[in-house]
Design a protein around this motif. Structure first.
Motif, short mmCIF file in Angstrom:
data_model
loop_
_atom_site.label_atom_id
_atom_site.label_comp_id
_atom_site.label_asym_id
_atom_site.label_seq_id
_atom_site.Cartn_x
_atom_site.Cartn_y
_atom_site.Cartn_z
N ALA A 37 0.87 -1.18 0.00
CA ALA A 37 0.00 0.00 0.00
C ALA A 37 0.90 1.22 0.00
N VAL A 38 0.40 2.31 -0.57
CA VAL A 38 1.12 3.58 -0.51
C VAL A 38 0.41 4.46 0.50
N ILE A 39 1.17 4.97 1.46
CA ILE A 39 0.63 5.78 2.54
C ILE A 39 1.12 7.21 2.36
N LYS A 105 5.82 3.59 0.40
CA LYS A 105 5.23 2.29 0.09
C LYS A 105 5.47 1.36 1.28
N VAL A 106 4.40 0.77 1.77
CA VAL A 106 4.47 -0.18 2.87
C VAL A 106 4.23 -1.56 2.27
N ILE A 128 -3.43 -1.97 8.42
CA ILE A 128 -4.11 -1.03 7.53
C ILE A 128 -5.31 -0.39 8.23
N SER A 129 -6.10 -1.18 8.93
CA SER A 129 -7.26 -0.59 9.63
C SER A 129 -6.80 0.32 10.77
N GLY A 130 -5.72 -0.04 11.45
CA GLY A 130 -5.17 0.81 12.51
C GLY A 130 -4.64 2.13 11.98
N LEU A 131 -3.98 2.09 10.82
CA LEU A 131 -3.48 3.33 10.22
C LEU A 131 -4.64 4.22 9.76
N ILE A 138 -4.42 6.23 2.73
CA ILE A 138 -3.85 5.14 1.93
C ILE A 138 -4.28 5.41 0.50
N THR A 139 -3.27 5.63 -0.37
CA THR A 139 -3.59 6.05 -1.74
C THR A 139 -3.60 4.90 -2.73
#
Length: 140
Positions: A37-39, A105-106, A128-131, A138-139
């Motif tokens: 994922a890209v953050i 990128k993660v 992901i849900s925590g972020l 998240i893009t």
């Protein structure tokens, strides 16, 4: 002759250089990226993502790690990698940032260092849900 004897005694007295400890990959074909994922980084940059990893680590069930690289004169960081690893170290989540980047990128990866494989998808879903709950964007 005396000089050679002294050199020989010194050589015997100096311990041999210990070999560096290495970690052996048990199955290189197993190591792979499973998802990414890209953050978008908030105004605090990578340090805020690092803090979020730390804050979420216990609820996710992973431990944190990180590496910071500095420029040659030591005045500032130019790279930072933050990450999480599973208890058995068969799953790793990491983000590698370079100075000036506004997003990172993660990736979640299967490592090859432990044959005792852990399921990875719950770690990823919880992160992901925590972020998102911490209002990271998240893009991808």
């Amino acid at each position: 002759m005396l000089k050679k004897a002294i050199i020989a005694m010194i050589m015997l007295a100096v311990p041999a250089q210990a070999s560096a400890e290495t970690t052996v990959c048990s199955d290189p074909s197993r190591a792979k990226i499973l998802n990414s994922a890209v953050i978008k980084l908030p105004t605090g940059g990578i340090d805020e993502l690092d803090k979020a990893f730390e804050d979420l680590s216990e609820s996710i069930g992973m431990s944190t790690w990180g590496v910071t690289g500095s420029d040659n004169d030591g005045k500032g960081k130019v790279t930072k990698t933050v990450g999480l690893q599973s208890p058995k170290v068969s799953v790793s989540i990491s983000a590698h940032w370079k100075i000036g980047e506004g997003s990172v990128k993660v990736v979640v990866e299967r490592t090859c260092y432990n044959d005792n494989l852990e399921p990875w998808s719950d770690y990823w879903r919880k992160l992901i849900s925590g972020l998102k709950a911490k209002e990271f964007i998240i893009t991808q």
